[in-house]
Design a protein around this motif. Structure first.
Motif, PDB file in Angstrom:
ATOM      1  N   ALA A  12       6.985  76.440  49.018  1.00 38.66           N
ATOM      2  CA  ALA A  12       6.293  76.002  47.816  1.00 38.66           C
ATOM      3  C   ALA A  12       5.053  75.490  48.058  1.00 38.66           C
ATOM      4  O   ALA A  12       4.389  75.288  49.090  1.00 38.66           O
ATOM      5  CB  ALA A  12       6.880  74.490  47.592  1.00 38.66           C
ATOM      6  N   CYS A  13       3.855  75.541  47.125  1.00 36.44           N
ATOM      7  CA  CYS A  13       2.395  75.574  47.122  1.00 36.44           C
ATOM      8  C   CYS A  13       2.074  74.187  47.318  1.00 36.44           C
ATOM      9  O   CYS A  13       1.055  73.887  47.907  1.00 36.44           O
ATOM     10  CB  CYS A  13       1.837  76.421  46.234  1.00 36.44           C
ATOM     11  SG  CYS A  13       1.806  75.617  44.650  1.00 36.44           S
ATOM     12  N   GLY A  14       2.934  73.207  46.691  1.00 41.16           N
ATOM     13  CA  GLY A  14       2.590  71.980  46.775  1.00 41.16           C
ATOM     14  C   GLY A  14       1.122  71.354  45.589  1.00 41.16           C
ATOM     15  O   GLY A  14       0.920  70.359  45.640  1.00 41.16           O
ATOM     16  N   THR A  15       0.775  72.380  45.049  1.00 44.82           N
ATOM     17  CA  THR A  15      -0.353  72.105  44.123  1.00 44.82           C
ATOM     18  C   THR A  15      -0.208  72.314  42.785  1.00 44.82           C
ATOM     19  O   THR A  15      -0.518  71.931  41.926  1.00 44.82           O
ATOM     20  CB  THR A  15      -1.753  72.937  44.472  1.00 44.82           C
ATOM     21  OG1 THR A  15      -1.453  74.358  44.493  1.00 44.82           O
ATOM     22  CG2 THR A  15      -2.041  72.475  45.732  1.00 44.82           C
ATOM     23  N   CYS A  16       0.864  73.345  42.598  1.00 40.36           N
ATOM     24  CA  CYS A  16       1.062  73.520  40.933  1.00 40.36           C
ATOM     25  C   CYS A  16       1.749  72.532  40.150  1.00 40.36           C
ATOM     26  O   CYS A  16       2.265  71.369  40.951  1.00 40.36           O
ATOM     27  CB  CYS A  16       1.907  74.837  41.042  1.00 40.36           C
ATOM     28  SG  CYS A  16       3.593  74.480  41.205  1.00 40.36           S
ATOM     29  N   SER A  17       1.991  72.496  38.986  1.00 39.49           N
ATOM     30  CA  SER A  17       2.561  71.202  38.192  1.00 39.49           C
ATOM     31  C   SER A  17       3.833  71.033  38.704  1.00 39.49           C
ATOM     32  O   SER A  17       4.245  69.907  38.610  1.00 39.49           O
ATOM     33  CB  SER A  17       2.413  71.606  36.712  1.00 39.49           C
ATOM     34  OG  SER A  17       3.189  72.435  36.253  1.00 39.49           O
ATOM     35  N   TYR A  18       4.932  72.252  38.962  1.00 38.85           N
ATOM     36  CA  TYR A  18       6.033  72.033  39.325  1.00 38.85           C
ATOM     37  C   TYR A  18       6.147  71.385  40.571  1.00 38.85           C
ATOM     38  O   TYR A  18       6.970  70.309  40.837  1.00 38.85           O
ATOM     39  CB  TYR A  18       6.761  73.245  39.409  1.00 38.85           C
ATOM     40  CG  TYR A  18       7.186  73.877  37.930  1.00 38.85           C
ATOM     41  CD1 TYR A  18       8.238  73.393  37.568  1.00 38.85           C
ATOM     42  CD2 TYR A  18       6.496  74.696  37.309  1.00 38.85           C
ATOM     43  CE1 TYR A  18       9.012  73.720  36.159  1.00 38.85           C
ATOM     44  CE2 TYR A  18       6.612  75.150  35.836  1.00 38.85           C
ATOM     45  CZ  TYR A  18       7.896  74.566  35.391  1.00 38.85           C
ATOM     46  OH  TYR A  18       8.139  75.228  34.241  1.00 38.85           O
ATOM     47  N   CYS A  19       5.638  71.601  41.807  1.00 44.09           N
ATOM     48  CA  CYS A  19       5.345  70.941  42.709  1.00 44.09           C
ATOM     49  C   CYS A  19       5.132  69.746  42.839  1.00 44.09           C
ATOM     50  O   CYS A  19       5.893  68.927  43.432  1.00 44.09           O
ATOM     51  CB  CYS A  19       4.604  71.779  44.188  1.00 44.09           C
ATOM     52  SG  CYS A  19       5.306  73.355  44.497  1.00 44.09           S
ATOM     53  N   ARG A  20       4.012  69.348  42.190  1.00 46.30           N
ATOM     54  CA  ARG A  20       3.490  67.876  42.082  1.00 46.30           C
ATOM     55  C   ARG A  20       4.479  67.145  41.162  1.00 46.30           C
ATOM     56  O   ARG A  20       4.533  65.947  41.411  1.00 46.30           O
ATOM     57  CB  ARG A  20       2.238  68.023  41.384  1.00 46.30           C
ATOM     58  CG  ARG A  20       1.178  68.594  42.180  1.00 46.30           C
ATOM     59  CD  ARG A  20      -0.196  68.748  41.892  1.00 46.30           C
ATOM     60  NE  ARG A  20      -0.728  67.679  41.369  1.00 46.30           N
ATOM     61  CZ  ARG A  20      -2.170  67.664  41.143  1.00 46.30           C
ATOM     62  NH1 ARG A  20      -2.913  69.130  41.148  1.00 46.30           N
ATOM     63  NH2 ARG A  20      -2.842  66.700  41.041  1.00 46.30           N
ATOM     64  N   GLN A  57      10.950  75.249  42.359  1.00 50.84           N
ATOM     65  CA  GLN A  57      10.743  76.146  41.012  1.00 50.84           C
ATOM     66  C   GLN A  57       9.150  76.193  41.081  1.00 50.84           C
ATOM     67  O   GLN A  57       8.372  76.341  40.292  1.00 50.84           O
ATOM     68  CB  GLN A  57      11.034  75.397  39.804  1.00 50.84           C
ATOM     69  CG  GLN A  57      12.561  75.362  39.518  1.00 50.84           C
ATOM     70  CD  GLN A  57      13.075  76.680  39.828  1.00 50.84           C
ATOM     71  OE1 GLN A  57      12.639  77.630  39.111  1.00 50.84           O
ATOM     72  NE2 GLN A  57      14.299  76.894  40.052  1.00 50.84           N
ATOM     73  N   CYS A  58       8.532  76.346  42.179  1.00 44.89           N
ATOM     74  CA  CYS A  58       7.028  76.398  42.510  1.00 44.89           C
ATOM     75  C   CYS A  58       6.459  77.893  41.562  1.00 44.89           C
ATOM     76  O   CYS A  58       7.099  78.754  41.707  1.00 44.89           O
ATOM     77  CB  CYS A  58       6.682  76.610  43.809  1.00 44.89           C
ATOM     78  SG  CYS A  58       4.943  77.081  44.172  1.00 44.89           S
ATOM     79  N   ASP A  59       5.351  77.494  40.947  1.00 50.86           N
ATOM     80  CA  ASP A  59       4.619  78.487  40.326  1.00 50.86           C
ATOM     81  C   ASP A  59       4.093  79.660  41.413  1.00 50.86           C
ATOM     82  O   ASP A  59       3.894  80.823  40.654  1.00 50.86           O
ATOM     83  CB  ASP A  59       3.600  78.141  39.381  1.00 50.86           C
ATOM     84  CG  ASP A  59       4.210  77.673  37.847  1.00 50.86           C
ATOM     85  OD1 ASP A  59       5.346  78.120  37.450  1.00 50.86           O
ATOM     86  OD2 ASP A  59       3.610  76.914  37.285  1.00 50.86           O
ATOM     87  N   ASN A  60       3.842  79.314  42.403  1.00 45.24           N
ATOM     88  CA  ASN A  60       2.933  80.281  43.302  1.00 45.24           C
ATOM     89  C   ASN A  60       3.528  80.830  44.369  1.00 45.24           C
ATOM     90  O   ASN A  60       3.115  81.905  44.931  1.00 45.24           O
ATOM     91  CB  ASN A  60       1.631  79.597  43.584  1.00 45.24           C
ATOM     92  CG  ASN A  60       0.729  78.937  42.431  1.00 45.24           C
ATOM     93  OD1 ASN A  60       0.769  79.733  41.668  1.00 45.24           O
ATOM     94  ND2 ASN A  60       0.463  77.684  42.417  1.00 45.24           N
ATOM     95  N   ALA A  61       4.554  80.199  44.745  1.00 48.93           N
ATOM     96  CA  ALA A  61       5.105  80.723  46.435  1.00 48.93           C
ATOM     97  C   ALA A  61       5.707  82.146  46.260  1.00 48.93           C
ATOM     98  O   ALA A  61       5.595  83.040  46.974  1.00 48.93           O
ATOM     99  CB  ALA A  61       6.310  79.700  46.834  1.00 48.93           C
TER     100      ALA A  61
HETATM  101 ZN   LIG Z   1       4.022  75.192  43.608  1.00 51.59          ZN
END
Ligand SMILES: [Zn+2]
Length: 404
Positions: free
Chosen positions: A89-97, A103-107
């Protein structure tokens, strides 16, 4: 380096492969010091989860020592000992946050709609090479890996990679609260932690259903009331133990590979139902939809989901953490709707829970290493897979030591 590589259904090998390298600024290279075999790995080996790409390194549970970090990784240093969360998970997208790391948008390289990205999974999940290897490339290492204090040993830390967070998440999905009577379906490694997680989240009683006596014994030692589906009808026993009301919460820790009862009063009904679905299915020819997917009508709902809906009280809730493939379309919707049930499910948002669970382990509130029953070195990994797959007595969780 040595790695456990998927070549085909029933064909995994210990191969020599190139060492991983830093590809993105937020990558880290971790030398794996312990990894584990999970029930999900067995899905890929058996073929019950499709879409694996030949050459993918298996494994999504591991800890190790950071050997190299990209310039974007500010939280880790070479030499740090870390546990790696199974999902990326990227930790910065709205889902991660919002905490929905799964459900990360970027990983996931397949795009934001592709869903959960995890190590060592099928094409739709990346694929990202897994952790049953001597070294692994960890994407988004600026967020994922969690630093381990010295007092938390490897045997305990390996459980924080996937199964303890998953079980904890299951109890959260099931909305376990103070005084609840909770039913855990499945007493495998995740089921064992689900029993403990339910108690930790306030459950008054925990009932557990499985067909393997040694697993039920282990659950009993955690304070659960054990029900053997090969000796008795689990739904009838739950009714009896709850004054005819049913349980407040259910955690399904089984998934698609649910085994049908082989003996006892529940066996006949299960066989009848399976035969009926098989018959219905055989009467309708598979069709191709416009996108070329084969559509087979009449997927049988899994045994564990049927039991979940039958055993839960009116207005109760069910948390599903057992793994089901995207092609699974059956659920007893009518029965659930008419009981006003709440049903929640999903892949664990590992990174959300690991820091808290690590603290529980560090302070001794739980010793997760009690679930680990086998430790093997990598050369015997193929044998370990086989034995684990056969659900041999005493084999609950297998850890691998990748040192040569
Ligand atoms: Zn993410």
């Amino acid at each position: 380096m040595k790695a456990v590589v998927w070549h085909g259904v029933g064909d995994i090998r210990l191969d020599d492969v190139p060492d991983p390298t830093i590809q993105d600024p937020t990558d880290a290279i971790v030398e794996i010091t312990a990894s584990a075999i999970c029930g999900t790995d067995l899905h890929f080996v058996r073929g019950t989860m499709a879409g694996m790409v030949e050459g993918t390194i298996l494994g999504h549970e591991a800890l190790g020592v950071v050997r190299e970090v990209g310039p974007g990784v500010r939280n880790l240093r070479t030499g740090d000992r870390v546990v790696v969360p199974s999902t990326v998970a990227c930790g910065t997208c709205s889902y991660c946050r919002a905490g929905y790391y799964a459900q990360c948008d970027n990983a996931n390289p397949n795009g934001p709609a592709a869903g959960t990205c995890f190590f060592g999974g099928p094409q739709t999940t990346g694929p990202v090479d897994g952790l049953q290897a001597q070294y692994a490339r960890i994407p988004f290492a600026n967020v994922g890996p969690v630093w381990l204090p010295e007092e938390v040993g490897d045997d305990a830390a390996i459980m924080l990679s996937d199964i303890y967070p998953t079980a904890w998440f299951g109890a959260r999905l099931a909305e376990v609260g103070d005084g609840d009577t909770v039913l855990v379906l499945g007493a495998g490694p995740v089921g064992q932690f689900a029993v403990t997680s339910a108690f930790q989240q306030g459950a008054g009683r925990v009932l557990v259903v499985d067909g393997i006596p040694s697993r039920l014994d282990q659950a009993r030692s955690r304070g659960a009331e054990a029900i053997d589906f090969n000796a008795e009808d689990p739904v009838a026993v739950v009714q009896e133990l709850t004054g005819g009301i049913g349980v407040d919460r259910v955690i399904d820790a089984v998934g698609v590979d649910a085994q049908r009862p082989k003996s006892g009063p529940a066996a006949e009904a299960a066989q009848e139902q399976a035969d009926q679905f098989e018959q219905e299915r055989s009467q309708v020819a598979p069709e191709q939809d416009p996108h070329g997917h084969t559509w087979v009508p009449g997927d049988a709902p899994s045994q564990s989901l049927q039991w979940a809906v039958q055993a839960v009280a009116k207005a109760g809730s069910i948390g599903i953490i057992g793994v089901y493939p995207p092609q699974m379309t059956s659920f007893p919707t009518g029965a659930a709707m008419n009981k006003n049930l709440t049903v929640k499910m999903g892949n664990c948002n590992h990174r959300r829970y690991i820091p808290h669970l690590l603290e529980l382990v560090r302070t001794g509130a739980i010793d997760p290493s009690t679930v680990l029953t086998q430790v093997d070195d990598m050369p015997s990994v193929l044998e370990a897979y086989e034995t684990f797959d056969q659900r041999q007595t005493g084999w609950t969780k297998v850890a691998l030591d990748p040192s040569p």
